[in-house]
Design a protein around this motif. Structure first.
Motif, PDB file in Angstrom:
ATOM      1  N   LEU A   1       0.855  -1.184   0.000  1.00 33.06           N
ATOM      2  CA  LEU A   1       0.000   0.000   0.000  1.00 33.06           C
ATOM      3  C   LEU A   1       0.892   1.234   0.000  1.00 33.06           C
ATOM      4  CD1 LEU A   1      -2.359  -1.315   2.795  1.00 33.06           C
ATOM      5  CD2 LEU A   1      -2.820  -1.286   0.328  1.00 33.06           C
TER       6      LEU A   1
ATOM      7  N   PHE B   1       0.177  -4.896   2.862  1.00 31.63           N
ATOM      8  CA  PHE B   1      -1.180  -5.210   3.302  1.00 31.63           C
ATOM      9  C   PHE B   1      -1.113  -6.493   4.112  1.00 31.63           C
ATOM     10  CE2 PHE B   1      -5.324  -7.331   2.208  1.00 31.63           C
ATOM     11  CZ  PHE B   1      -6.088  -6.545   3.044  1.00 31.63           C
TER      12      PHE B   1
ATOM     13  N   LEU C   1      -8.246  -2.407   2.668  1.00 31.58           N
ATOM     14  CA  LEU C   1      -7.052  -1.803   2.098  1.00 31.58           C
ATOM     15  C   LEU C   1      -6.851  -0.401   2.667  1.00 31.58           C
ATOM     16  CD1 LEU C   1      -7.520  -2.920  -1.623  1.00 31.58           C
ATOM     17  CD2 LEU C   1      -5.873  -3.811   0.012  1.00 31.58           C
TER      18      LEU C   1
ATOM     19  N   GLN D   1      -8.532   5.949  -4.108  1.00 25.62           N
ATOM     20  CA  GLN D   1      -7.616   5.018  -4.761  1.00 25.62           C
ATOM     21  C   GLN D   1      -7.079   5.592  -6.058  1.00 25.62           C
ATOM     22  OE1 GLN D   1      -8.541   0.847  -6.463  1.00 25.62           O
ATOM     23  NE2 GLN D   1      -8.477   0.574  -4.261  1.00 25.62           N
TER      24      GLN D   1
ATOM     25  N   THR E   1      -3.544   0.402  -9.370  1.00 23.90           N
ATOM     26  CA  THR E   1      -2.950  -0.845  -8.914  1.00 23.90           C
ATOM     27  C   THR E   1      -2.106  -1.428 -10.033  1.00 23.90           C
ATOM     28  OG1 THR E   1      -4.881  -1.301  -7.543  1.00 23.90           O
ATOM     29  CG2 THR E   1      -3.436  -3.157  -8.047  1.00 23.90           C
TER      30      THR E   1
ATOM     31  N   ALA F   1     -10.343  -5.412  -1.188  1.00 23.83           N
ATOM     32  CA  ALA F   1      -9.946  -6.636  -0.506  1.00 23.83           C
ATOM     33  C   ALA F   1     -11.102  -7.181   0.298  1.00 23.83           C
ATOM     34  CB  ALA F   1      -8.767  -6.361   0.416  1.00 23.83           C
TER      35      ALA F   1
ATOM     36  N   ILE G   1      -7.590 -10.155  -2.932  1.00 24.43           N
ATOM     37  CA  ILE G   1      -7.622  -8.811  -3.501  1.00 24.43           C
ATOM     38  C   ILE G   1      -8.258  -8.903  -4.875  1.00 24.43           C
ATOM     39  CG2 ILE G   1      -6.196  -6.955  -4.407  1.00 24.43           C
ATOM     40  CD1 ILE G   1      -4.245  -7.463  -2.186  1.00 24.43           C
TER      41      ILE G   1
END
Lengths: 322, 322
Positions: free
Chosen positions: A24, A52, A59, A80, A83, B85, B99
Motif C-alpha cells: 500500500l 497489506f 485496504l 484510490q 494498482t 480486498a 484482492i
DNA sequence: TCAAAAGTGTTATCCTTACACCCATGT
DNA sequence: ACATGGGTGTAAGGATAACACTTTTGA
C-alpha cells in the motif's frame, strides 16, 4: 477450456498462490503556506508505504495504519489511484510478485504528534516544471525543450520523429499550444521515455540532468506521485475536495491560493469568487480577519451539506430534455 | 518506527505473506444491435475472472488471458476500475485474503471463435431502471419510489429519514430532479442498502423484488458491473472511447444509437452530428449505404489521428490566460 | 404518395472569460 | 497618500439546446 489451458494451470498451481504480496502506497497531500506538499519518510525520498496484512480490515484502513505509524499523520480523505504488479527481486534469482496499490490522501498538517521521520516536501521540488504560477518556468523552454527535441530527432524512423515531436508539444504546450496542467503523468512518462529523469537511467547520474528535472525518488514513487497530482488537479474542477486541505475557517483568497498551489497556475479572482459562491460551497461565519494586510476579509466555512446535495456531473452530450 | 510497530510487524510476519491471492475481474462491454451487452460466463451469472498468476507479465495481460480462455473473446481497450480486498471463507473457519482487481474492457462481438460458455447479456437485464431511451421506465415511479420511501421512513431518527429521502431523490431523479445517467453505482448501492436487491438479502428471495430490480449475480459482480457502466457513461463524454465499440465503418446514426445505448437516453440528432464533426473525430469514407431504410447514409470511419492530437481536458476553473 | 431516415440552418440562452472599477484598512 | 487585498459590475464570445425545415430513398 482447451488442453493447453489445463496443462498450463496445472503447472502453475503449486507456486502461484504463495509468492504474492501487496503493498500500500500513499501520496499524502497538504498545502502549507501556499505550497503544495507531499508527505515523505525521512531521508529516503520515499512515500509512506507498507504491506497489506492479514488483519487489516480493508485496504484503506491498512493504509491509514501504515501512514500513521510511519509519520504520525492521521488521514482524512482517501481515494484510490492505481494498482499495478511488478516482479520484485529479493534474493539472487528468487522473484516475488508484488502488487502495488496506490492512494491519494488529503489532510492538513498536524503539528500535534510530531513524529521523527516525517517530512513535508513541496511537490514542485520533484516536478519543478509544473509550477506556472509565476508564468512559464524558464527551464521549460531553455532546457527541457531542446533536450526533448534532441531525443525526438534521435529516432531512426521519420514517422517516429514526427510523433515524438508532437507528443512533446502536446504534453508541454510548446509552439503556442496551451499549457494543460492536468497532464502531469504524461509529462513524467515522456521524460522517463526520453531518459531525462534519474529513475530512467538507473542511478547513474548523467551530469547536469538531475537538478533541472527535480529530485528523484526510490522505485516508481515519483511516478505514483505524478499520478496523484494529476488526479487532484483534475478532481478539484468537479468535486469540492479542496476543502479537505483547508482549515475550518478561511478567507476566499486563502481558498484561491490553495487552488492555485494545486493547479500550478493563477486563477481570476472575481470569477473564482463567483464560481464558489454561486455553487453555494461556502457560507460566511460572520467574522472577519485583518491578518492578511489590507481591508479585513470575511471568513467562510465549508457547507458540508453540499456533499449530499450536489452529486453534480457535467454532461457534454447533447441530450434531449424529454 | 516505534516499539509498538516493531512488535506488531514481528507478530504478523509469519502468516501474512502466505494467505494472499489476487483475482482479476472483467466487465467486457460490446454493443450488439443497439443493445449494450456485457460478457458473462455460462449459466453462472458471473463475470469472467481468474487469479493473477506468477507468470502473467502484468495484471492486464493476465486479465486478457483469462477472458480469452473463458470466453474466446479477444480484448481491445482495457481500463482499470477498482481494487478492493475481502475476507474469503474457504474452509470451515480458515480465511484467506483476496484482492479483487476489476477492469473495464471494450470490444466488438467476434463471431469467429464461438466458445461454449460465453454469453452476451444486455446490461439492462441487470439494471432495468437504467434504460431511459423510451422515457422514464414506469417501474421507477411505480415500484422503486414507494419501496425506497418505505425504507427511508423505516429509520428511527428524523434526520436519517430526511437524509435517506434526499439521497433517493438525487440518485433516481425523483420530484422533478433531473435524471443523471452517471449515478449507476450510487443507485445500486442505495438499493443494496435498502435491501432491495437480491445480493443484499443473501440468496433469500423476497418474493416480488427479484424481477423488478433485475437479475442478480454471484458475489459482488453486479456491483462491479455498475462501476463499469458508470465509468463508461462518464468517459464517453470526454474521451473518444465509443469507437472501440464500433465496426470499422459506420453511419452517424449508428454511432448515435451506440451512444444512446450506453447512456441509456436519447440524444438530439442534429446537435450530435455537429458535435462529432466539429471535433473532427471522423472522416467520410466516400461511400454510402442504403441498408438503413430511407435515404442512403454516408459512411464514416474513426480518425485515429485524434488519439495523439487531442488530449483534451475540459477545465472548469476560471484560469487566467497569461 | 407516404414513411423513414439523412441532412441543414437558425435562434435563444447560458456559461465562461476578460477586464474595468470601487471599497476598506494599515503604514 | 498609497499599497494591499477585498469586493462588484458588465460586456464579448463561445458553447449548448431546441426546433423548424429540406432532401433522398424504398415500399
Amino acid at each position: 477450456m482447451d488442453d493447453q489451458t489445463k496443462k498450463t494451470r496445472a503447472g502453475r498451481a503449486k507456486r502461484k498462490a504463495h509468492d504474492l504480496k501487496a503493498d500500500l502506497i500513499a501520496v499524502v497531500v497538504a498545502v502549507n503556506e501556499g505550497e503544495p506538499c507531499v508527505l515523505t519518510i525521512g531521508q529516503a525520498n520515499a512515500l509512506p508505504s507498507g504491506p497489506f496484512e492479514f488483519d487489516h480490515r480493508s485496504l484503506q484502513s491498512g493504509l491509514r495504519e501504515w501512514v500513521e505509524q510511519q509519520t504520525g499523520q492521521p488521514l482524512g480523505y482517501i481515494e484510490q489511484l492505481y494498482t499495478f504488479a511488478d516482479r520484485d527481486r529479493i534474493g539472487a534469482e528468487y522473484q516475488q510478485r508484488v502488487i502495488s496499490i496506490s492512494y491519494l490522501a488529503l489532510t492538513r498538517e498536524e503539528y500535534a504528534g510530531v513524529s521523527a521521520k516525517r517530512c513535508w516536501e513541496s511537490w514542485y521540488d520533484y516536478f519543478p516544471f509544473e509550477d506556472h504560477r509565476s508564468g512559464t518556468p524558464p527551464m521549460l523552454l531553455e532546457v527541457l525543450r531542446p533536450r526533448l527535441m534532441e531525443w525526438a530527432e534521435g529516432a531512426p524512423e521519420v514517422e517516429t520523429r514526427r510523433e515524438r515531436r508532437r507528443r512533446a508539444e502536446v504534453a508541454f504546450g510548446f509552439d503556442d499550444r496551451a499549457w494543460n496542467e492536468e497532464l502531469v503523468l504524461h509529462r513524467y512518462e515522456l521524460l522517463y521515455e526520453a531518459g531525462l529523469v534519474e529513475e530512467a537511467v538507473g542511478g547513474r547520474r548523467s551530469g547536469d540532468l538531475v537538478p533541472v528535472q527535480g529530485r528523484s525518488m526510490i522505485a516508481d514513487h515519483r511516478r505514483i506521485m505524478a499520478t496523484g497530482i494529476a488526479r487532484l488537479r483534475s478532481k478539484i474542477k468537479y468535486r469540492p475536495v479542496v476543502f479537505e486541505l483547508m482549515p475550518p475557517v478561511f478567507t476566499l483568497l486563502q481558498l484561491q491560493r490553495t487552488v492555485e498551489a494545486l493547479a500550478g497556475r493563477l486563477v481570476n479572482k472575481p470569477n473564482f469568487r463567483r464560481l464558489i459562491e454561486q455553487q453555494e460551497l461556502v457560507e460566511e461565519t460572520g467574522e472577519t480577519t485583518a491578518e492578511t494586510g489590507g481591508r479585513p476579509a470575511k471568513l467562510y466555512r465549508f457547507r458540508h451539506a453540499v456533499l449530499d446535495e450536489t452529486v453534480m456531473a457535467g454532461t457534454k452530450l447533447p441530450l434531449t430534455r424529454s
